[in-house]
Write a protein that holds these residues in place. Structure first.
Motif, PDB file in Angstrom:
ATOM      1  N   PRO A  72       0.837  -1.213   0.000  1.00 14.60           N
ATOM      2  CA  PRO A  72       0.000   0.000   0.000  1.00 14.60           C
ATOM      3  C   PRO A  72       0.866   1.254   0.000  1.00 14.60           C
ATOM      4  O   PRO A  72       1.950   1.282   0.579  1.00 14.60           O
ATOM      5  N   ARG A  73       0.380   2.298  -0.660  1.00 14.18           N
ATOM      6  CA  ARG A  73       1.122   3.551  -0.764  1.00 14.18           C
ATOM      7  C   ARG A  73       0.363   4.669  -0.059  1.00 14.18           C
ATOM      8  O   ARG A  73      -0.853   4.777  -0.190  1.00 14.18           O
ATOM      9  N   THR A  74       1.082   5.476   0.681  1.00 15.05           N
ATOM     10  CA  THR A  74       0.475   6.641   1.315  1.00 15.05           C
ATOM     11  C   THR A  74      -0.063   7.589   0.254  1.00 15.05           C
ATOM     12  O   THR A  74       0.586   7.825  -0.762  1.00 15.05           O
ATOM     13  N   GLY A  75      -1.266   8.104   0.479  1.00 13.16           N
ATOM     14  CA  GLY A  75      -1.853   9.055  -0.458  1.00 13.16           C
ATOM     15  C   GLY A  75      -2.366   8.435  -1.728  1.00 13.16           C
ATOM     16  O   GLY A  75      -2.456   9.107  -2.750  1.00 13.16           O
ATOM     17  N   ASP A  76      -2.732   7.139  -1.677  1.00  9.91           N
ATOM     18  CA  ASP A  76      -3.238   6.499  -2.898  1.00  9.91           C
ATOM     19  C   ASP A  76      -4.737   6.704  -3.082  1.00  9.91           C
ATOM     20  O   ASP A  76      -5.347   6.113  -3.964  1.00  9.91           O
ATOM     21  N   GLY A  77      -5.343   7.565  -2.265  1.00  8.84           N
ATOM     22  CA  GLY A  77      -6.749   7.897  -2.436  1.00  8.84           C
ATOM     23  C   GLY A  77      -7.705   6.928  -1.787  1.00  8.84           C
ATOM     24  O   GLY A  77      -8.908   7.017  -2.007  1.00  8.84           O
ATOM     25  N   ARG A  78      -7.186   6.011  -0.979  1.00  5.81           N
ATOM     26  CA  ARG A  78      -8.035   4.989  -0.383  1.00  5.81           C
ATOM     27  C   ARG A  78      -9.051   5.580   0.586  1.00  5.81           C
ATOM     28  O   ARG A  78      -8.856   6.653   1.164  1.00  5.81           O
ATOM     29  N   ASN A  79     -10.102   4.832   0.785  1.00  9.15           N
ATOM     30  CA  ASN A  79     -11.144   5.184   1.738  1.00  9.15           C
ATOM     31  C   ASN A  79     -10.585   5.093   3.160  1.00  9.15           C
ATOM     32  O   ASN A  79      -9.938   4.099   3.510  1.00  9.15           O
ATOM     33  N   PRO A  80     -10.818   6.090   4.024  1.00 10.54           N
ATOM     34  CA  PRO A  80     -10.321   6.004   5.406  1.00 10.54           C
ATOM     35  C   PRO A  80     -10.815   4.770   6.155  1.00 10.54           C
ATOM     36  O   PRO A  80     -10.133   4.284   7.062  1.00 10.54           O
ATOM     37  N   ALA A  81     -11.997   4.263   5.780  1.00 11.07           N
ATOM     38  CA  ALA A  81     -12.523   3.059   6.441  1.00 11.07           C
ATOM     39  C   ALA A  81     -11.614   1.858   6.226  1.00 11.07           C
ATOM     40  O   ALA A  81     -11.615   0.922   7.034  1.00 11.07           O
ATOM     41  N   VAL A  82     -10.827   1.858   5.143  1.00  7.78           N
ATOM     42  CA  VAL A  82      -9.892   0.764   4.881  1.00  7.78           C
ATOM     43  C   VAL A  82      -8.902   0.629   6.031  1.00  7.78           C
ATOM     44  O   VAL A  82      -8.651  -0.472   6.540  1.00  7.78           O
ATOM     45  N   ASP A  83      -8.319   1.741   6.439  1.00  9.14           N
ATOM     46  CA  ASP A  83      -7.306   1.703   7.493  1.00  9.14           C
ATOM     47  C   ASP A  83      -7.911   1.273   8.825  1.00  9.14           C
ATOM     48  O   ASP A  83      -7.297   0.515   9.585  1.00  9.14           O
ATOM     49  N   THR A  84      -9.121   1.751   9.120  1.00  8.47           N
ATOM     50  CA  THR A  84      -9.801   1.343  10.355  1.00  8.47           C
ATOM     51  C   THR A  84     -10.022  -0.159  10.373  1.00  8.47           C
ATOM     52  O   THR A  84      -9.733  -0.838  11.372  1.00  8.47           O
ATOM     53  N   LEU A  85     -10.517  -0.699   9.264  1.00  5.53           N
ATOM     54  CA  LEU A  85     -10.805  -2.133   9.198  1.00  5.53           C
ATOM     55  C   LEU A  85      -9.520  -2.956   9.197  1.00  5.53           C
ATOM     56  O   LEU A  85      -9.455  -4.004   9.854  1.00  5.53           O
ATOM     57  N   ALA A  86      -8.492  -2.500   8.504  1.00  4.97           N
ATOM     58  CA  ALA A  86      -7.223  -3.234   8.475  1.00  4.97           C
ATOM     59  C   ALA A  86      -6.641  -3.352   9.884  1.00  4.97           C
ATOM     60  O   ALA A  86      -6.125  -4.414  10.269  1.00  4.97           O
ATOM     61  N   ARG A  87      -6.720  -2.266  10.665  1.00  5.29           N
ATOM     62  CA  ARG A  87      -6.223  -2.311  12.040  1.00  5.29           C
ATOM     63  C   ARG A  87      -7.020  -3.308  12.880  1.00  5.29           C
ATOM     64  O   ARG A  87      -6.459  -4.041  13.707  1.00  5.29           O
ATOM     65  N   LEU A  88      -8.330  -3.338  12.669  1.00  3.08           N
ATOM     66  CA  LEU A  88      -9.175  -4.274  13.414  1.00  3.08           C
ATOM     67  C   LEU A  88      -8.823  -5.718  13.063  1.00  3.08           C
ATOM     68  O   LEU A  88      -8.687  -6.568  13.953  1.00  3.08           O
ATOM     69  N   ILE A  89      -8.681  -6.007  11.775  1.00  9.49           N
ATOM     70  CA  ILE A  89      -8.339  -7.368  11.345  1.00  9.49           C
ATOM     71  C   ILE A  89      -6.995  -7.791  11.938  1.00  9.49           C
ATOM     72  O   ILE A  89      -6.850  -8.889  12.494  1.00  9.49           O
TER      73      ILE A  89
END
Length: 232
Positions: A72-89
């Protein structure tokens, strides 16, 4: 009310495109009523249909890059919910806890990318099979690929524009490479307001409907209940 002998369940749900908080809360309740599970939401916030669609496109590009092995690249336009869910997983798996994840539409793209990110993090932490123990159900998902490891059940109404055009499609030709190892892909057809859905002799229309077959409760939860039954 849970049937006798049924194990307690906890489900994490990620909503789809253009979904307000009140609608999301109603969906969480519907999932809880259908499964007798505790249901928590990772809210995929909406900025309106157009911006959500652009965001989904960015997530899909990031999924394609992750599927090709790019981190993953910083600033790739991803949805902020992605990071929240990745941390949970990652947290759940580092603690050896199971996770049941349900996702609809754009939420499927959020979930797929989060799973790729969590897999990378767990691989780095020396846990190469870290996604085993994660159960995923996707409904009308916009994710084109999914990482290996979880136990998958993907639902695709063959006349639903979103999964047919942006997700796994309306045939099984690429399921082996795209849906995740051992994934079950349930393709079905039928009118959500009518009788049971069909899972064989599917009736495909010339042009999938933009919204008529896409509703998470009216179409996809109904099909999930048809396949697995209710809880009470």
């Amino acid at each position: 009310k849970r049937r006798n002998g049924m194990e307690p369940r906890t489900i994490v749900y990620v909503n789809g495109i253009n979904t307000g908080k009140s609608t999301d809360c109603m969906t969480l309740k519907a999932i809880g009523d259908a499964t007798c599970a505790k249901v928590y939401g990772v809210y995929n916030a909406t900025e309106g249909f157009y911006r959500d669609a652009v965001q989904t496109s960015q997530d899909r590009k990031a999924i394609a890059a992750a599927n090709e092995g790019h981190p993953p690249r910083t600033g790739d336009g991803r949805n902020p919910a992605v990071d929240t869910l990745a941390r949970l997983i990652k947290s759940k798996r580092l603690n050896g806890e199971p996770l049941e994840l349900w996702a609809h539409s754009q939420g499927g793209a959020v979930s797929s990318l989060a799973l790729y990110d969590a897999k990378n993090a767990l691989d780095t932490a020396g846990i190469p099979d870290g996604l085993k123990g994660v159960q995923v159900k996707s409904f009308g998902s916009a994710a084109p690929e999914w990482p290996n490891g979880p136990e998958y059940e993907h639902y695709v109404h063959v006349n639903d524009f979103t999964p047919v055009t942006f997700g796994l499609g309306d045939d099984q030709a690429s399921d082996g490479s795209d849906a995740g190892d051992g994934a079950k892909v349930i393709r079905f057809s039928g009118d959500p307001s009518g009788g049971p859905f069909a899972t064989d002799h599917l009736r495909k229309s010339a042009m999938p409907a933009p919204t008529a077959n896409h509703d998470v409760t009216g179409t996809y939860l109904k099909m999930e209940k048809q396949l697995h039954g209710g809880c009470d």
